[in-house]
Design an enzyme around this catalytic site. Sequence first.
Site, short mmCIF file in Angstrom:
data_model
loop_
_atom_site.label_atom_id
_atom_site.label_comp_id
_atom_site.label_asym_id
_atom_site.label_seq_id
_atom_site.Cartn_x
_atom_site.Cartn_y
_atom_site.Cartn_z
N LYS A 209 1.22 -1.24 0.15
CA LYS A 209 -0.25 0.15 0.26
C LYS A 209 1.02 1.10 -0.48
O LYS A 209 0.84 2.21 -0.36
CB LYS A 209 -0.86 -0.45 1.30
CG LYS A 209 -1.42 1.18 0.96
CD LYS A 209 -2.31 0.91 2.74
CE LYS A 209 -2.72 2.39 3.05
NZ LYS A 209 -3.66 1.78 4.49
N GLU A 215 11.60 -4.51 3.33
CA GLU A 215 10.71 -5.60 3.34
C GLU A 215 10.42 -6.49 1.23
O GLU A 215 11.08 -7.20 0.24
CB GLU A 215 10.38 -6.65 4.18
CG GLU A 215 10.66 -7.35 5.69
CD GLU A 215 10.06 -5.49 6.72
OE1 GLU A 215 9.28 -5.08 5.76
OE2 GLU A 215 9.74 -6.20 7.45
N ARG A 270 -4.30 -4.67 7.49
CA ARG A 270 -4.72 -5.57 7.90
C ARG A 270 -5.92 -5.31 7.19
O ARG A 270 -6.59 -6.15 7.76
CB ARG A 270 -4.53 -5.93 9.62
CG ARG A 270 -4.71 -4.58 10.49
CD ARG A 270 -4.44 -4.14 11.73
NE ARG A 270 -4.84 -2.97 12.56
CZ ARG A 270 -3.77 -2.00 11.93
NH1 ARG A 270 -2.85 -2.00 11.54
NH2 ARG A 270 -4.48 -0.81 12.37
N GLU A 356 -2.34 -5.86 16.18
CA GLU A 356 -1.62 -4.72 15.28
C GLU A 356 -3.20 -3.30 15.84
O GLU A 356 -2.58 -2.38 15.53
CB GLU A 356 -1.46 -5.00 13.95
CG GLU A 356 -0.32 -3.69 13.47
CD GLU A 356 -0.36 -4.22 12.18
OE1 GLU A 356 1.20 -3.97 11.94
OE2 GLU A 356 -0.91 -4.07 11.51
N HIS A 387 -2.24 -31.85 20.77
CA HIS A 387 -1.21 -32.55 20.89
C HIS A 387 0.21 -31.76 20.85
O HIS A 387 1.52 -31.96 21.16
CB HIS A 387 0.00 -33.20 19.93
CG HIS A 387 -1.18 -34.64 19.55
ND1 HIS A 387 -1.28 -36.03 20.06
CD2 HIS A 387 -3.01 -34.44 18.18
CE1 HIS A 387 -2.30 -37.36 20.32
NE2 HIS A 387 -3.04 -36.02 18.81
N LYS A 502 11.65 -0.89 12.60
CA LYS A 502 11.90 -0.06 11.59
C LYS A 502 12.86 1.27 11.31
O LYS A 502 14.00 1.17 10.75
CB LYS A 502 10.29 0.61 10.39
CG LYS A 502 9.52 -0.55 10.67
CD LYS A 502 8.88 -0.30 9.45
CE LYS A 502 7.10 -0.54 9.43
NZ LYS A 502 6.51 0.01 8.46
#
Length: 526
Positions: A209, A215, A270, A356, A387, A502
């Site tokens: 966006k 990254e 998100r 967030e 488990h 960051k």
Amino acid sequence: MITYSDLGKLKSFSMLKKEKKENVKDLLTADRVKNSSIALGGGLKYNWAAMPVSENILSGLQALSDEAQLIDKYKEILSGKVMNTGEKRLVLHHLTRGNVLGAEVAADGEDKDQFYKDVLASIKDFSEKVRNGEIKGSTGKAFTTVCQIGIGGSDLGPRALYLALKGWAEGSGVKTLEGRFISNVDPDDAASVISDLDPETTLFILVSKSGTTQETLTNRDLVLKTLGSMGIQGYNPSKHMVAVTSKTSPLAKDESMLASFFIDDYIGGRYSSTSAVGGVVLSLAYGYDTFRKLLDGAHEEDCLSLGKDIRKNGALMDALIGFYLRNIAGYPATAILPYSQALSRFPAHLQQLDMESNGKHVNRNGEKIDYPTGPVIFGEPGTNGQHSFYQLLHQGTDIVPLQFIGFRECQYGKDIETAGSMSQTKLNANLAAQIAAFARGKDDENPNKEFDGNRPSSLIYGDKLTPEALGALLAHYENKVMFQGFIWNLNSFDQEGVQLGKVLAKKVLAGCEGDDLLKAYADLLI
Ligand code: F6P
């Protein structure tokens, strides 16, 4: 008039704190199980029978919902009010799947409903041309694989939804382009994905966006350089990449892309799975019609979330019970436990969505608040979780409220009977057993074998995980988180808490700029 005030100022909260606390063990009966389901849309239901809420507590939660004007605040979002107070933005993700109030929402000189509809039309057109072979790769081969490059909201939701529909598509005979995802800046993430791909038949979807995320830009460059240096005759990497970004981002100006699809600043990362961020990859992988069905399921749940009666509004009820568990019972975490392998990455998406959004320590005015806000979210699909960490859930010293999700039918339709039952039946037998075990516990003379019980849980259930059901499930959680943000008087739509790390990472890359502590850690690793 709609007022925004901190939790401590609500009279209904003080009243609720005085209500008698309840044990799930004492409340839970077969009749309560039968009478505690609320329709969510997409054929799903939310059942709250195994939650420690009596009629009195439910009345208190209804009073709190009314006093805090939760539905009015939802309507403010839907009507295009600036609800992201930190960034001074509208919050319009609901509009990406339909106009709940039916009124025009305008911003930046345009009709936002029309803007999202136009984007959808371009996704439909492009995805159909790729799927029918009209748009091909640079060497003339049809695309068979789509690979999304993005992180956070540009990865988690779309990836979770892609995985959630894989079995449904195969079981329903829907043509599928394989979906792959690269997110981490760890070079091993890209390397392992690229090593499985055929560059000539792969279309990359670069999703950011902001168009500035380290990254994602690193992985874009890595992919383009790696594929460009393979020496494939006639291969042009830029004919294999489309962008999803906002109109104001640096990526929007990149004319080398095969195509670009836009979102705007009013869709939080998100919350962007139902925008082009999720829409491009899902429409390419499973067809536009499948994505449209997902949007329809989400829209149905958005409409149901408007009801003021908490007993008929699943997202509102879930939000209020979650608030009760956090702020009155004092439980710090919530586990998301889908008994569906298809939802294997759904808990990871909800981690971002919830933590967030509501992992905040200031109110909408930027003032510090003095009550707990969003819980820690974690989870794994059942029965794998059983488990693993269920030991702590059953007998640990903390009580962790549980959110189960289950479906009567499997997706692939490849189940067989062994040892007297189908695998799907075994799966759901485990789910039913766990709810009862957590709630009732078990007495035993040996404390090591004793279960205290009183572990609260809810259940979202339906016939099958279809695109409509998945859309409703997604919207349910988005709306739950939104309502909880209102209760806590938070801005659930910014994420300042991710900035500091960051900034410091950039400082490390610049040589630490005299920061000895940073340098000491960097020296251990670089
Ligand atoms: O770092 C957090 C964040 O801003 C998320 O909120 C967002 O989903 C993610 O980064 C990716 O952002 P973008 O889509 O701008 O690359």
